[in-house]
Design an enzyme around this catalytic site. Structure first.
Site, PDB file in Angstrom:
ATOM      1  N   HIS A 191      15.342  47.183  80.208  1.00  0.00           N
ATOM      2  CA  HIS A 191      16.509  46.791  80.926  1.00  0.00           C
ATOM      3  C   HIS A 191      17.591  47.984  81.125  1.00  0.00           C
ATOM      4  CE1 HIS A 191      15.907  42.473  79.647  1.00  0.00           C
ATOM      5  NE2 HIS A 191      15.030  43.196  78.560  1.00  0.00           N
TER       6      HIS A 191
ATOM      7  N   TYR B  25      17.815  46.096  67.769  1.00  0.00           N
ATOM      8  CA  TYR B  25      18.860  46.624  68.756  1.00  0.00           C
ATOM      9  C   TYR B  25      19.905  47.570  68.112  1.00  0.00           C
ATOM     10  CZ  TYR B  25      17.021  43.254  71.728  1.00  0.00           C
ATOM     11  OH  TYR B  25      16.513  42.429  72.751  1.00  0.00           O
TER      12      TYR B  25
ATOM     13  N   ASN C 151      17.241  35.972  78.623  1.00  0.00           N
ATOM     14  CA  ASN C 151      16.428  36.558  79.836  1.00  0.00           C
ATOM     15  C   ASN C 151      16.613  35.238  80.827  1.00  0.00           C
ATOM     16  OD1 ASN C 151      15.506  38.730  79.244  1.00  0.00           O
ATOM     17  ND2 ASN C 151      13.555  38.057  78.485  1.00  0.00           N
TER      18      ASN C 151
HETATM   19 FE1  HDE Z   1      15.186  43.074  74.235  1.00  0.00          FE
HETATM   20  N1  HDE Z   1      15.344  44.983  73.805  1.00  0.00           N
HETATM   21  N2  HDE Z   1      13.623  43.372  72.793  1.00  0.00           N
HETATM   22  N3  HDE Z   1      14.423  41.216  74.450  1.00  0.00           N
HETATM   23  N4  HDE Z   1      16.658  42.871  75.452  1.00  0.00           N
HETATM   24  C1  HDE Z   1      16.522  45.733  74.175  1.00  0.00           C
HETATM   25  O1  HDE Z   1      18.107  47.025  73.427  1.00  0.00           O
HETATM   26  C2  HDE Z   1      13.634  44.251  71.758  1.00  0.00           C
HETATM   27  C3  HDE Z   1      13.487  40.434  73.927  1.00  0.00           C
HETATM   28  C4  HDE Z   1      16.961  41.716  76.103  1.00  0.00           C
HETATM   29  O2  HDE Z   1      22.057  44.379  78.879  1.00  0.00           O
HETATM   30  C5  HDE Z   1      16.704  47.204  73.663  1.00  0.00           C
HETATM   31  O3  HDE Z   1      20.032  47.933  73.624  1.00  0.00           O
HETATM   32  C6  HDE Z   1      12.314  43.973  70.838  1.00  0.00           C
HETATM   33  C7  HDE Z   1      13.501  39.192  74.112  1.00  0.00           C
HETATM   34  C8  HDE Z   1      18.002  41.887  76.948  1.00  0.00           C
HETATM   35  O4  HDE Z   1      21.906  45.925  77.156  1.00  0.00           O
HETATM   36  C9  HDE Z   1      15.879  46.810  72.381  1.00  0.00           C
HETATM   37  C10 HDE Z   1      11.834  42.661  71.331  1.00  0.00           C
HETATM   38  C11 HDE Z   1      14.496  38.986  75.012  1.00  0.00           C
HETATM   39  C12 HDE Z   1      18.128  43.385  76.597  1.00  0.00           C
HETATM   40  C13 HDE Z   1      15.161  45.747  72.671  1.00  0.00           C
HETATM   41  C14 HDE Z   1      12.655  42.103  72.310  1.00  0.00           C
HETATM   42  C15 HDE Z   1      15.108  40.362  75.034  1.00  0.00           C
HETATM   43  C16 HDE Z   1      17.399  43.781  75.805  1.00  0.00           C
HETATM   44  C17 HDE Z   1      16.709  48.244  74.621  1.00  0.00           C
HETATM   45  C18 HDE Z   1      10.649  41.872  70.747  1.00  0.00           C
HETATM   46  C19 HDE Z   1      15.034  37.755  75.544  1.00  0.00           C
HETATM   47  C20 HDE Z   1      19.358  44.404  77.442  1.00  0.00           C
HETATM   48  C21 HDE Z   1      18.370  48.600  75.053  1.00  0.00           C
HETATM   49  C22 HDE Z   1      11.077  41.649  69.311  1.00  0.00           C
HETATM   50  C23 HDE Z   1      15.394  36.531  74.584  1.00  0.00           C
HETATM   51  C24 HDE Z   1      20.429  44.096  76.948  1.00  0.00           C
HETATM   52  C25 HDE Z   1      18.932  47.698  73.894  1.00  0.00           C
HETATM   53  C26 HDE Z   1      21.576  44.865  77.613  1.00  0.00           C
HETATM   54  C27 HDE Z   1      17.305  45.245  75.229  1.00  0.00           C
HETATM   55  C28 HDE Z   1      14.260  45.347  71.796  1.00  0.00           C
HETATM   56  C29 HDE Z   1      12.333  41.094  73.207  1.00  0.00           C
HETATM   57  C30 HDE Z   1      16.288  40.495  75.988  1.00  0.00           C
HETATM   58  C31 HDE Z   1      14.719  48.178  72.483  1.00  0.00           C
HETATM   59  C32 HDE Z   1      11.952  44.721  69.677  1.00  0.00           C
HETATM   60  C33 HDE Z   1      12.547  38.022  73.703  1.00  0.00           C
HETATM   61  C34 HDE Z   1      18.450  41.010  77.936  1.00  0.00           C
HETATM   62  O5  HDE Z   1      16.514  47.445  71.501  1.00  0.00           O
END
Ligand code: HDE
Length: 704
Positions: free
Chosen positions: A92, A379, A165
């Protein structure tokens, strides 16, 4: 000494709106203001407030000699510049953010104590960031990709982050697979490409070995992942959460965002060409909409259900690869979000905003979804590496707008100056130190947990194909063809034949006809075997809510019409089409061979908004081509003009033409159908511009 900017000092200091932050440094710099090119400017200083006499030349031992180490001004400036970047998000990274507000329209008092969901009419500030997933921060806006939809609500009871999402399901069921999924989708580590694309071997290799991803694969191969505008996407919290009321009773909830402008996607070929024409297509669209006062807006809705109801679902709601069909649990609209303010500074806000699914407020709690549970760790950890300090909550875009107080102290980049000798709890030395709030403070849902510990995937998570099949079968024939063609396109970019075969094998469980279409598109001479399914495929009721096409709104609001003109075009016709379009809510842009404009038939000049070579029709929702015969003749020699009409036709757009416009269509071998309308029939053009000419598609490309 070389060049110097001439500055004439003005002794007079003026109290200016917006100058407050600079006031101190101005005083340190002798309170002087400098006059350059007629304006009044504050003194340019170092970060210590020392005024610079020269910002053009470093300090040299002599005019052609070495630069001196003592030049603290040069060193401060360069060192600061060297450190301007922080690590971009691993996922993202590419995004658009905006401020706005959330307004509750229906109270959920019976379900939750969270004030943001109980006080109808109350407005809460938000910061929303919409992103692509796979590409880096500098990648294009329009790849085929899921869009992140993250909202930070600055509630009166603390910040609540809903980090979702634009697709209601996810690829994997357990957080432990997330690094593998992301390593597979991102550019391949030995070669550093492809940037921002799923169409490569490692992604499809991982997917073909991960049957649980099949439902989400159907969504990402659909047109949902190539949106026309960020203002025209849905948002989903994805996981089940809990709401807790004042009696401590909890209810499961899924969160939804629904765009006021309706859903709209691009055609794949169009998305590819937009990437070349305007890499910032979505960011610019949002920026221009907000600047014009056309504020992006979404409805906020919930699906509420009890444990008993969940037990009767033919799937497990704790499995993030499943959605709850709206036909099973209807959506209840409870509010709206309006984005009405672009950030002052992209880095300070859109880049530094830190969302964490752990940011919840009393009355909202987590479910046991194993994907969500892993996110609850990730996060905060990510923010520490990106923003470099536990004090990231003090950055203005992250700070709560309600009072907050605790005994956490010091640390890297501490901005707060806590006072007094007490920094612990409990204490008897301070009358006003923060204390816990047993009744109103955050409580977790009182749930009983039992069972055997272990690395176990619940049996109720075993059905990987039923909802994938439901999604595919719920689509219109046009959308099914797009899914099949997207699969053919993506798998054609995969070099390993066994990966292509394995994918087609999975498709057989989803729908045999889909598998056949993709196999034929890939040129297979026989259909590969299907893998053994972990659970039988269930037949589920069709869900029209899963379509995109039916959700496009019958309006031109938020849409743009391009008018192609040249010397000799008829001004009255241009005016008529322009008025009809703007009266229907569209934005109109004039395109001409020269940006200065074209000389119309009556001799007047009409300025253009875009030059033909740099403003292709992919940037518009519908086009009008208004040309004199000479104009058409001149443009027939321009490939940009030929592409303009051919692409508008190929991308299923309405085209209004006068006689000269028809000539250009003929030269470009563009056919005739109901979407090609005479400029005399402006109403027919406006009606056709509100949709895409789906029936035309079979005449312009072979779909799988
Ligand atoms: Fe994320 N995800 N994610 N994700 N995600 C990040 O956090 C993570 C997941 C989503 O505009 C990171 O700050 C894991 C689902 C958005 O700043 C990180 C898992 C959904 C954004 C991270 C998921 C998301 C992130 C990278 C599996 C939809 C951007 C930067 C368990 C419900 C937020 C950050 C923004 C961002 C980890 C799965 C949505 C790496 C470990 C499911 C919208 O922490």
């Amino acid at each position: 000494m070389g060049n110097k900017t001439t500055t004439s000092n003005s002794k007079k200091r003026k109290q200016e709106k917006g100058s407050a932050p600079n006031e101190e440094s101005q005083l340190a710099a002798g309170g002087e203001r400098h006059q350059i090119a007629g304006g009044e400017h504050p003194a340019l200083t170092t970060n210590q407030g020392v005024a610079l006499s020269d910002n053009q030349n470093s300090l040299r031992a002599n005019p052609r000699g070495p630069t001196l180490l003592e030049d603290f001004i040069l060193r401060e400036k360069i060192t600061h510049f060297d450190h301007e970047r922080i690590p971009e998000r691993i996922v993202h990274a590419r995004a658009t953010g905006a401020h706005g507000f959330f307004e509750l329209t229906a109270s959920l008092k019976q379900y939750t104590t969270a004030r943001i969901l109980t006080e109808a009419g109350e407005k809460t500030p938000v910061f929303t960031r919409i992103s692509t997933v796979a590409g880096g921060a500098g990648s294009v806006d329009t790849p085929r990709d899921v869009r992140g939809f993250a909202v930070k609500f600055y509630t009166r009871e603390g910040n609540w982050d809903l980090v979702g999402n634009n697709i209601p399901v996810f690829f994997i069921q357990d957080a432990i697979k997330f690094p593998d999924l992301i390593h597979a989708v991102k550019m391949e580590p030995d070669r550093g490409f492809p940037q921002s694309a799923t169409a490569h071997d490692t992604f499809w290799d991982f997917i073909s070995l991960t049957p649980e991803s099949m439902h989400t694969v159907m969504w990402i191969m659909s047109d949902r992942t190539i949106p026309r505008s960020l203002r025209m996407i849905e948002g989903f919290g994805v996981h089940s959460f809990r709401l807790i009321n004042d009696a401590g009773k909890s209810t499961f909830v899924k969160f939804h965002w629904r765009p006021k402008l309706g859903l709209q996607s691009t055609i794949w070929d169009e998305a590819v060409k937009i990437s070349g024409a305007d890499q910032d297509f979505h960011r610019r669209d949002m920026f221009e909409a907000i600047a014009a006062g056309n504020f992006p807006e979404w409805e906020f809705a919930v699906q509420l259900f009890t444990q008993e109801e969940a037990d009767r679902f033919p799937f497990d709601h704790l499995d993030a690869t499943k959605l709850i069909p709206e036909e099973l649990v209807p959506l209840k609209v409870i509010g709206r979000m309006v984005l009405d303010r672009w950030p002052n500074n992209f880095f300070a806000e859109t880049e530094q905003v830190a969302y964490c699914p752990t940011h919840v407020v009393p009355g909202i709690d987590f479910s046991n979804d194993p994907l969500l549970q892993g996110r609850l760790f990730s996060y905060l950890d990510t923010q520490l590496s990106r923003l470099g300090s536990h004090n990231f909550h003090q950055i203005p875009v992250n700070a709560p707008k309600c009072p907050f107080a605790n005994q956490q102290r010091d640390g890297h980049m501490q901005m707060a100056q806590s006072t007094g000798r007490v920094a612990y709890e409990p204490n008897s030395l301070s009358d006003n130190s923060p204390r816990e709030t047993p009744t109103k403070g955050f409580h977790s849902a009182a749930v009983t947990e039992s069972g055997e510990k272990g690395r176990i995937r619940a049996e109720s998570f075993a059905d990987h194909y039923s909802q994938a099949r439901q999604f595919y079968l719920s689509q219109t024939a046009y959308e099914q063809a797009h899914i099949a063609s997207a699969l053919v396109f993506e798998l054609s970019k995969v070099g390993h034949v066994h990966v292509r075969e394995a994918m087609v094998g999975h498709l057989r469980h989803i729908e045999e006809d889909l598998a056949n279409r993709v196999a034929s598109g890939l040129g297979f001479d026989k259909i590969p075997d299907a893998p053994v399914a972990a659970a039988p495929v269930q037949e589920m009721a069709s869900s029209p809510a899963l379509r995109t096409i039916g959700k496009m709104k019958n309006t031109l609001m938020g849409r743009t019409i391009g008018i192609l003109i040249a010397d000799g075009s008829d001004g009255a016709v241009i005016k008529k089409i322009k008025k009809a379009a703007t009266d229907s809510g569209a934005t109109v842009k004039v395109v001409a061979p020269k940006v200065g404009g074209a000389k119309l038939a009556d001799g007047s000049m009409l300025a253009a908004d875009g030059q033909l070579a740099g403003t292709p029709s992919v940037l518009f929702d519908a086009v009008a081509v208004i040309l004199s015969d000479e104009g058409a003749k001149a443009l027939s020699m321009e490939s940009a003009a030929i592409d303009f009409v051919r692409d508008a036709f190929g991308h299923l757009k309405a085209i209004a033409v006068d006689q000269g416009g028809q000539t250009l269509l003929r030269i470009a071998h563009v056919g005739q159908d109901a979407g090609i309308v005479d400029t005399n029939d402006k109403d027919a053009f406006i009606a056709a511009a509100k949709t895409r000419q789906w029936d035309r598609e079979k005449s312009v490309r072979t779909l799988a």
